[in-house]
Design a protein around this motif. Structure first.
Motif, PDB file in Angstrom:
ATOM      1  N   PHE A  36      34.491  42.933  48.274  1.00  0.00           N
ATOM      2  CA  PHE A  36      34.852  44.117  47.497  1.00  0.00           C
ATOM      3  C   PHE A  36      36.360  44.184  47.328  1.00  0.00           C
ATOM      4  O   PHE A  36      37.103  44.041  48.300  1.00  0.00           O
ATOM      5  CB  PHE A  36      34.382  45.392  48.216  1.00  0.00           C
ATOM      6  CG  PHE A  36      32.898  45.491  48.367  1.00  0.00           C
ATOM      7  CD1 PHE A  36      32.110  45.933  47.310  1.00  0.00           C
ATOM      8  CD2 PHE A  36      32.276  45.151  49.553  1.00  0.00           C
ATOM      9  CE1 PHE A  36      30.732  46.037  47.449  1.00  0.00           C
ATOM     10  CE2 PHE A  36      30.902  45.261  49.703  1.00  0.00           C
ATOM     11  CZ  PHE A  36      30.129  45.702  48.643  1.00  0.00           C
ATOM     12  N   GLY A  37      36.798  44.435  46.112  1.00  0.00           N
ATOM     13  CA  GLY A  37      38.216  44.654  45.849  1.00  0.00           C
ATOM     14  C   GLY A  37      38.606  46.069  46.213  1.00  0.00           C
ATOM     15  O   GLY A  37      37.817  47.004  46.087  1.00  0.00           O
ATOM     16  N   MET A  38      39.850  46.218  46.669  1.00  0.00           N
ATOM     17  CA  MET A  38      40.330  47.527  47.113  1.00  0.00           C
ATOM     18  C   MET A  38      41.558  48.009  46.351  1.00  0.00           C
ATOM     19  O   MET A  38      42.091  49.063  46.673  1.00  0.00           O
ATOM     20  CB  MET A  38      40.679  47.469  48.602  1.00  0.00           C
ATOM     21  CG  MET A  38      39.524  47.120  49.491  1.00  0.00           C
ATOM     22  SD  MET A  38      39.997  46.972  51.213  1.00  0.00           S
ATOM     23  CE  MET A  38      40.335  48.667  51.654  1.00  0.00           C
ATOM     24  N   ARG A  39      42.030  47.205  45.420  1.00  0.00           N
ATOM     25  CA  ARG A  39      43.309  47.490  44.780  1.00  0.00           C
ATOM     26  C   ARG A  39      44.365  47.685  45.850  1.00  0.00           C
ATOM     27  O   ARG A  39      44.614  46.802  46.635  1.00  0.00           O
ATOM     28  CB  ARG A  39      43.216  48.675  43.842  1.00  0.00           C
ATOM     29  CG  ARG A  39      42.408  48.376  42.620  1.00  0.00           C
ATOM     30  CD  ARG A  39      42.607  49.418  41.589  1.00  0.00           C
ATOM     31  NE  ARG A  39      42.057  48.955  40.329  1.00  0.00           N
ATOM     32  CZ  ARG A  39      41.982  49.697  39.293  1.00  0.00           C
ATOM     33  NH1 ARG A  39      42.395  50.934  39.335  1.00  0.00           N
ATOM     34  NH2 ARG A  39      41.483  49.215  38.186  1.00  0.00           N
ATOM     35  N   ASN A  58      46.212  42.458  45.244  1.00  0.00           N
ATOM     36  CA  ASN A  58      45.221  43.466  45.596  1.00  0.00           C
ATOM     37  C   ASN A  58      44.543  43.125  46.914  1.00  0.00           C
ATOM     38  O   ASN A  58      44.441  41.973  47.308  1.00  0.00           O
ATOM     39  CB  ASN A  58      44.173  43.604  44.490  1.00  0.00           C
ATOM     40  CG  ASN A  58      44.731  44.285  43.255  1.00  0.00           C
ATOM     41  OD1 ASN A  58      45.755  44.962  43.318  1.00  0.00           O
ATOM     42  ND2 ASN A  58      44.062  44.096  42.141  1.00  0.00           N
ATOM     43  N   LYS A  59      44.047  44.159  47.573  1.00  0.00           N
ATOM     44  CA  LYS A  59      43.413  43.988  48.875  1.00  0.00           C
ATOM     45  C   LYS A  59      41.901  43.857  48.711  1.00  0.00           C
ATOM     46  O   LYS A  59      41.358  44.153  47.654  1.00  0.00           O
ATOM     47  CB  LYS A  59      43.771  45.187  49.758  1.00  0.00           C
ATOM     48  CG  LYS A  59      45.272  45.265  49.992  1.00  0.00           C
ATOM     49  CD  LYS A  59      45.671  46.518  50.716  1.00  0.00           C
ATOM     50  CE  LYS A  59      47.190  46.583  50.830  1.00  0.00           C
ATOM     51  NZ  LYS A  59      47.643  47.835  51.370  1.00  0.00           N
ATOM     52  N   TRP A  60      41.224  43.420  49.767  1.00  0.00           N
ATOM     53  CA  TRP A  60      39.790  43.158  49.722  1.00  0.00           C
ATOM     54  C   TRP A  60      39.154  43.413  51.082  1.00  0.00           C
ATOM     55  O   TRP A  60      39.826  43.509  52.096  1.00  0.00           O
ATOM     56  CB  TRP A  60      39.520  41.713  49.308  1.00  0.00           C
ATOM     57  CG  TRP A  60      40.254  40.735  50.170  1.00  0.00           C
ATOM     58  CD1 TRP A  60      41.491  40.216  49.926  1.00  0.00           C
ATOM     59  CD2 TRP A  60      39.850  40.201  51.436  1.00  0.00           C
ATOM     60  NE1 TRP A  60      41.874  39.388  50.960  1.00  0.00           N
ATOM     61  CE2 TRP A  60      40.885  39.359  51.902  1.00  0.00           C
ATOM     62  CE3 TRP A  60      38.714  40.347  52.223  1.00  0.00           C
ATOM     63  CZ2 TRP A  60      40.808  38.677  53.114  1.00  0.00           C
ATOM     64  CZ3 TRP A  60      38.639  39.670  53.434  1.00  0.00           C
ATOM     65  CH2 TRP A  60      39.672  38.837  53.854  1.00  0.00           C
ATOM     66  N   VAL A  61      37.807  43.498  51.071  1.00  0.00           N
ATOM     67  CA  VAL A  61      36.987  43.614  52.274  1.00  0.00           C
ATOM     68  C   VAL A  61      35.770  42.723  52.052  1.00  0.00           C
ATOM     69  O   VAL A  61      35.198  42.707  50.959  1.00  0.00           O
ATOM     70  CB  VAL A  61      36.510  45.066  52.501  1.00  0.00           C
ATOM     71  CG1 VAL A  61      35.391  45.134  53.517  1.00  0.00           C
ATOM     72  CG2 VAL A  61      37.643  45.951  52.928  1.00  0.00           C
ATOM     73  N   LYS A  62      35.383  41.977  53.084  1.00  0.00           N
ATOM     74  CA  LYS A  62      34.165  41.166  53.018  1.00  0.00           C
ATOM     75  C   LYS A  62      33.142  41.757  53.989  1.00  0.00           C
ATOM     76  O   LYS A  62      33.466  42.018  55.143  1.00  0.00           O
ATOM     77  CB  LYS A  62      34.439  39.721  53.403  1.00  0.00           C
ATOM     78  CG  LYS A  62      33.207  38.813  53.235  1.00  0.00           C
ATOM     79  CD  LYS A  62      33.410  37.423  53.804  1.00  0.00           C
ATOM     80  CE  LYS A  62      34.487  36.664  53.085  1.00  0.00           C
ATOM     81  NZ  LYS A  62      34.603  35.259  53.569  1.00  0.00           N
ATOM     82  N   VAL A  63      31.917  41.964  53.508  1.00  0.00           N
ATOM     83  CA  VAL A  63      30.854  42.528  54.331  1.00  0.00           C
ATOM     84  C   VAL A  63      29.683  41.547  54.351  1.00  0.00           C
ATOM     85  O   VAL A  63      29.213  41.103  53.308  1.00  0.00           O
ATOM     86  CB  VAL A  63      30.387  43.892  53.800  1.00  0.00           C
ATOM     87  CG1 VAL A  63      29.306  44.477  54.686  1.00  0.00           C
ATOM     88  CG2 VAL A  63      31.563  44.860  53.688  1.00  0.00           C
TER      89      VAL A  63
END
Length: 160
Positions: free
Chosen positions: A61-64, A3-8
């Motif tokens: 945050f996970g992005m599926r 799964n993909k992710w984003v860090k903020v």
């Protein structure tokens, strides 16, 4: 997993910009992330610690399987900023822009000047570069216009 992710990482601009009000760690901010194919997830930035532990000042945050999404930050005091097209596996340092796209007292021109002035100050202080400045400006204008359209559509619906 795959799964993909984003860090903020939120960054208050108090002391960096003329109108910055939020502490540099962004404590008190509430982040919302909505992947292109999915539901919004909310993550508050809180401080606090115990013996050998502390809260993280960033949100992951996970992005599926989504390739991009949108981040919105509600800063302490009520200012809202939004960044579109945040890409999978990207880490974004998101500075406070003390001009809210939801401020109905501002015209588009006033809002653009407020955002531009803040982004110039952030670039002058080495927080963002010219490419990031363009990206935040484009997202700010898009958020302002979309919000106005939503407000007008709601007003039209209320009158019918």
């Amino acid at each position: 997993n795959k799964n993909k992710w984003v860090k903020v990482i939120p960054m208050g601009s108090k002391g960096l910009t003329e109108n910055g009000r939020v502490n540099r760690d962004g404590i008190g901010a509430v982040l919302t992330f909505k992947p292109q194919k999915g539901r919004a997830v909310i993550s508050p930035i809180v401080s606090g610690a115990s013996h050998t532990a502390a809260h993280s000042l960033e949100s992951l945050f996970g992005m599926r399987n989504s390739n991009h999404g949108t981040v919105e930050i509600l800063w302490p005091g009520g200012i809202k900023n939004k960044l579109y097209n945040v890409r999978a596996k990207e880490t974004v340092v998101f500075p406070e822009i003390p001009c809210s796209y939801t401020d109905s007292s501002m015209s588009l021109g006033q809002y653009k000047r407020c955002v531009r002035r803040t982004l110039d100050e952030l670039e002058d202080n080495g927080v963002i570069n010219w490419r990031q400045q363009g990206r935040f400006m484009e997202s700010a204008i898009r958020a302002f216009k979309e919000h106005r359209r939503e407000v007008h559509a709601q007003e039209d619906e209320d009158h019918n």
